[in-house]
Design a protein around this motif. Structure first.
Motif, PDB file in Angstrom:
ATOM      1  N   TYR A 145      10.510  -6.027  -0.460  1.00 12.51           N
ATOM      2  CA  TYR A 145      10.717  -6.449  -1.854  1.00 12.51           C
ATOM      3  C   TYR A 145      12.198  -6.690  -2.136  1.00 12.51           C
ATOM      4  O   TYR A 145      12.557  -7.589  -2.887  1.00 12.51           O
ATOM      5  N   PHE A 146      13.041  -5.876  -1.562  1.00 13.76           N
ATOM      6  CA  PHE A 146      14.480  -6.015  -1.731  1.00 13.76           C
ATOM      7  C   PHE A 146      14.956  -7.357  -1.170  1.00 13.76           C
ATOM      8  O   PHE A 146      15.750  -8.063  -1.794  1.00 13.76           O
ATOM      9  N   LEU A 147      14.455  -7.731  -0.007  1.00 14.71           N
ATOM     10  CA  LEU A 147      14.847  -9.005   0.605  1.00 14.71           C
ATOM     11  C   LEU A 147      14.396 -10.199  -0.232  1.00 14.71           C
ATOM     12  O   LEU A 147      15.139 -11.171  -0.387  1.00 14.71           O
ATOM     13  N   VAL A 148      13.201 -10.130  -0.771  1.00 19.68           N
ATOM     14  CA  VAL A 148      12.713 -11.271  -1.553  1.00 19.68           C
ATOM     15  C   VAL A 148      13.499 -11.410  -2.855  1.00 19.68           C
ATOM     16  O   VAL A 148      13.717 -12.532  -3.316  1.00 19.68           O
ATOM     17  N   THR A 149      13.966 -10.311  -3.437  1.00 23.98           N
ATOM     18  CA  THR A 149      14.787 -10.447  -4.641  1.00 23.98           C
ATOM     19  C   THR A 149      16.136 -11.076  -4.326  1.00 23.98           C
ATOM     20  O   THR A 149      16.668 -11.842  -5.127  1.00 23.98           O
ATOM     21  N   GLY A 150      16.692 -10.762  -3.157  1.00 23.77           N
ATOM     22  CA  GLY A 150      17.950 -11.389  -2.754  1.00 23.77           C
ATOM     23  C   GLY A 150      17.795 -12.881  -2.550  1.00 23.77           C
ATOM     24  O   GLY A 150      18.631 -13.681  -2.985  1.00 23.77           O
ATOM     25  N   ALA A 151      16.713 -13.277  -1.893  1.00 28.08           N
ATOM     26  CA  ALA A 151      16.459 -14.709  -1.682  1.00 28.08           C
ATOM     27  C   ALA A 151      16.207 -15.405  -3.016  1.00 28.08           C
ATOM     28  O   ALA A 151      16.734 -16.498  -3.257  1.00 28.08           O
ATOM     29  N   ALA A 152      15.432 -14.787  -3.901  1.00 28.46           N
ATOM     30  CA  ALA A 152      15.115 -15.407  -5.189  1.00 28.46           C
ATOM     31  C   ALA A 152      16.365 -15.572  -6.046  1.00 28.46           C
ATOM     32  O   ALA A 152      16.552 -16.609  -6.693  1.00 28.46           O
ATOM     33  N   ALA A 153      17.222 -14.568  -6.058  1.00 28.98           N
ATOM     34  CA  ALA A 153      18.458 -14.665  -6.835  1.00 28.98           C
ATOM     35  C   ALA A 153      19.336 -15.802  -6.311  1.00 28.98           C
ATOM     36  O   ALA A 153      19.932 -16.559  -7.086  1.00 28.98           O
ATOM     37  N   SER A 154      19.384 -15.936  -5.006  1.00 32.90           N
ATOM     38  CA  SER A 154      20.196 -16.998  -4.410  1.00 32.90           C
ATOM     39  C   SER A 154      19.615 -18.378  -4.696  1.00 32.90           C
ATOM     40  O   SER A 154      20.352 -19.317  -5.024  1.00 32.90           O
ATOM     41  N   PHE A 155      18.300 -18.508  -4.587  1.00 33.27           N
ATOM     42  CA  PHE A 155      17.669 -19.792  -4.919  1.00 33.27           C
ATOM     43  C   PHE A 155      17.915 -20.156  -6.380  1.00 33.27           C
ATOM     44  O   PHE A 155      18.205 -21.302  -6.710  1.00 33.27           O
ATOM     45  N   GLY A 156      17.796 -19.182  -7.266  1.00 33.56           N
ATOM     46  CA  GLY A 156      18.023 -19.429  -8.682  1.00 33.56           C
ATOM     47  C   GLY A 156      19.461 -19.833  -8.975  1.00 33.56           C
ATOM     48  O   GLY A 156      19.714 -20.765  -9.748  1.00 33.56           O
ATOM     49  N   MET A 157      20.402 -19.163  -8.341  1.00 35.31           N
ATOM     50  CA  MET A 157      21.812 -19.502  -8.535  1.00 35.31           C
ATOM     51  C   MET A 157      22.098 -20.907  -8.036  1.00 35.31           C
ATOM     52  O   MET A 157      22.805 -21.680  -8.697  1.00 35.31           O
ATOM     53  N   THR A 158      21.561 -21.255  -6.899  1.00 38.19           N
ATOM     54  CA  THR A 158      21.778 -22.593  -6.350  1.00 38.19           C
ATOM     55  C   THR A 158      21.208 -23.650  -7.277  1.00 38.19           C
ATOM     56  O   THR A 158      21.845 -24.681  -7.529  1.00 38.19           O
ATOM     57  N   GLN A 159      20.029 -23.397  -7.816  1.00 44.62           N
ATOM     58  CA  GLN A 159      19.418 -24.359  -8.734  1.00 44.62           C
ATOM     59  C   GLN A 159      20.251 -24.511 -10.001  1.00 44.62           C
ATOM     60  O   GLN A 159      20.439 -25.620 -10.492  1.00 44.62           O
ATOM     61  N   ASP A 160      20.755 -23.401 -10.512  1.00 43.86           N
ATOM     62  CA  ASP A 160      21.606 -23.469 -11.707  1.00 43.86           C
ATOM     63  C   ASP A 160      22.888 -24.248 -11.438  1.00 43.86           C
ATOM     64  O   ASP A 160      23.332 -25.032 -12.273  1.00 43.86           O
ATOM     65  N   LEU A 161      23.477 -24.037 -10.279  1.00 45.67           N
ATOM     66  CA  LEU A 161      24.711 -24.752  -9.951  1.00 45.67           C
ATOM     67  C   LEU A 161      24.464 -26.231  -9.722  1.00 45.67           C
ATOM     68  O   LEU A 161      25.337 -27.049 -10.003  1.00 45.67           O
ATOM     69  N   LYS A 162      23.289 -26.589  -9.234  1.00 43.48           N
ATOM     70  CA  LYS A 162      22.969 -28.006  -9.035  1.00 43.48           C
ATOM     71  C   LYS A 162      22.854 -28.747 -10.366  1.00 43.48           C
ATOM     72  O   LYS A 162      23.027 -29.960 -10.410  1.00 43.48           O
ATOM     73  N   GLN A 163      22.568 -28.016 -11.432  1.00 43.28           N
ATOM     74  CA  GLN A 163      22.429 -28.634 -12.754  1.00 43.28           C
ATOM     75  C   GLN A 163      23.779 -28.989 -13.372  1.00 43.28           C
ATOM     76  O   GLN A 163      23.842 -29.778 -14.310  1.00 43.28           O
ATOM     77  N   LEU A 164      24.845 -28.393 -12.842  1.00 43.84           N
ATOM     78  CA  LEU A 164      26.163 -28.648 -13.403  1.00 43.84           C
ATOM     79  C   LEU A 164      26.606 -30.078 -13.131  1.00 43.84           C
ATOM     80  O   LEU A 164      26.263 -30.675 -12.114  1.00 43.84           O
ATOM     81  N   GLU A 165      27.390 -30.575 -14.023  1.00 46.11           N
ATOM     82  CA  GLU A 165      27.912 -31.926 -13.864  1.00 46.11           C
ATOM     83  C   GLU A 165      28.880 -31.946 -12.683  1.00 46.11           C
ATOM     84  O   GLU A 165      29.689 -31.049 -12.505  1.00 46.11           O
ATOM     85  N   GLY A 166      28.783 -32.966 -11.869  1.00 45.58           N
ATOM     86  CA  GLY A 166      29.660 -33.090 -10.707  1.00 45.58           C
ATOM     87  C   GLY A 166      29.234 -32.221  -9.547  1.00 45.58           C
ATOM     88  O   GLY A 166      30.049 -31.863  -8.706  1.00 45.58           O
ATOM     89  N   SER A 167      27.962 -31.855  -9.498  1.00 50.48           N
ATOM     90  CA  SER A 167      27.512 -30.981  -8.428  1.00 50.48           C
ATOM     91  C   SER A 167      27.474 -31.682  -7.073  1.00 50.48           C
ATOM     92  O   SER A 167      27.306 -31.033  -6.055  1.00 50.48           O
TER      93      SER A 167
END
Length: 166
Positions: free
Chosen positions: A105-127
């Motif tokens: 469960y700990f590993l899946v939360t780390g992967a999920a947090a990273s996927f979410g952060m990457t998706q949020d950063l892709k939304q930024l202008e100039g990504s």
């Protein structure tokens, strides 16, 4: 009344799955720890690292803790294979069971947090300038997710090894 049949997994199968978990986590660690990019912006060149983002720091922390636990379990599995005796006896099976559950469960939360952060950063202008950094981060998170699936398999195997009580 006959006791229920015992289902156990051979120790070498558990060892192979744990080694595969360790390999995925090790590669994920190397990929995210070396993810440093220099991005050209209007203000000049900016160097970005995984340490600049909390979610990627969390990913690396989960991977390190997962690797430490997996190395410990690999040592126990090798001991079981070579000596034929389980360290700690049957009481240690509960540590395997709950430890495998927690780490997966700990590993899946780390992967999920990273996927979410990457998706949020892709939304930024100039990504587009950050695409190599973000793709590398996604690769590390994907390897952690694959490690999670192997950890889940270990968790299932450890549940089969629990003593059957009526």
């Amino acid at each position: 009344m006959t006791p229920p049949p015992t289902t156990t997994v051979p120790p070498y199968v558990s060892l192979i799955v744990r080694i595969l978990t360790l390999i995925c986590l090790l590669i994920s660690f190397i990929v995210i720890a070396t993810n440093n990019q220099t991005v050209s912006t209007v203000a000049g060149d900016v160097k970005i690292k995984f340490k600049d983002f909390y979610a990627y720091r969390y990913l690396i922390a989960t991977v390190i803790i997962g690797m430490a636990y997996t190395l410990l379990q690999i040592a126990f599995s090798i001991s079981l294979l070579t000596t034929g005796n389980r360290i700690g006896g049957e009481g240690f099976l509960l540590f395997d069971f709950y430890g495998d559950k927690f780490i997966s469960y700990f590993l899946v939360t780390g992967a999920a947090a990273s996927f979410g952060m990457t998706q949020d950063l892709k939304q930024l202008e100039g990504s587009d300038n950050y695409s190599k950094f973000l793709n590398t981060s996604n690769a590390a998170a994907s390897l952690c997710l694959i490690g999670f699936f192997f950890a889940v398999a270990s968790s299932i195997f450890s549940s089969y090894n629990l003593p059957k009580r009526i």
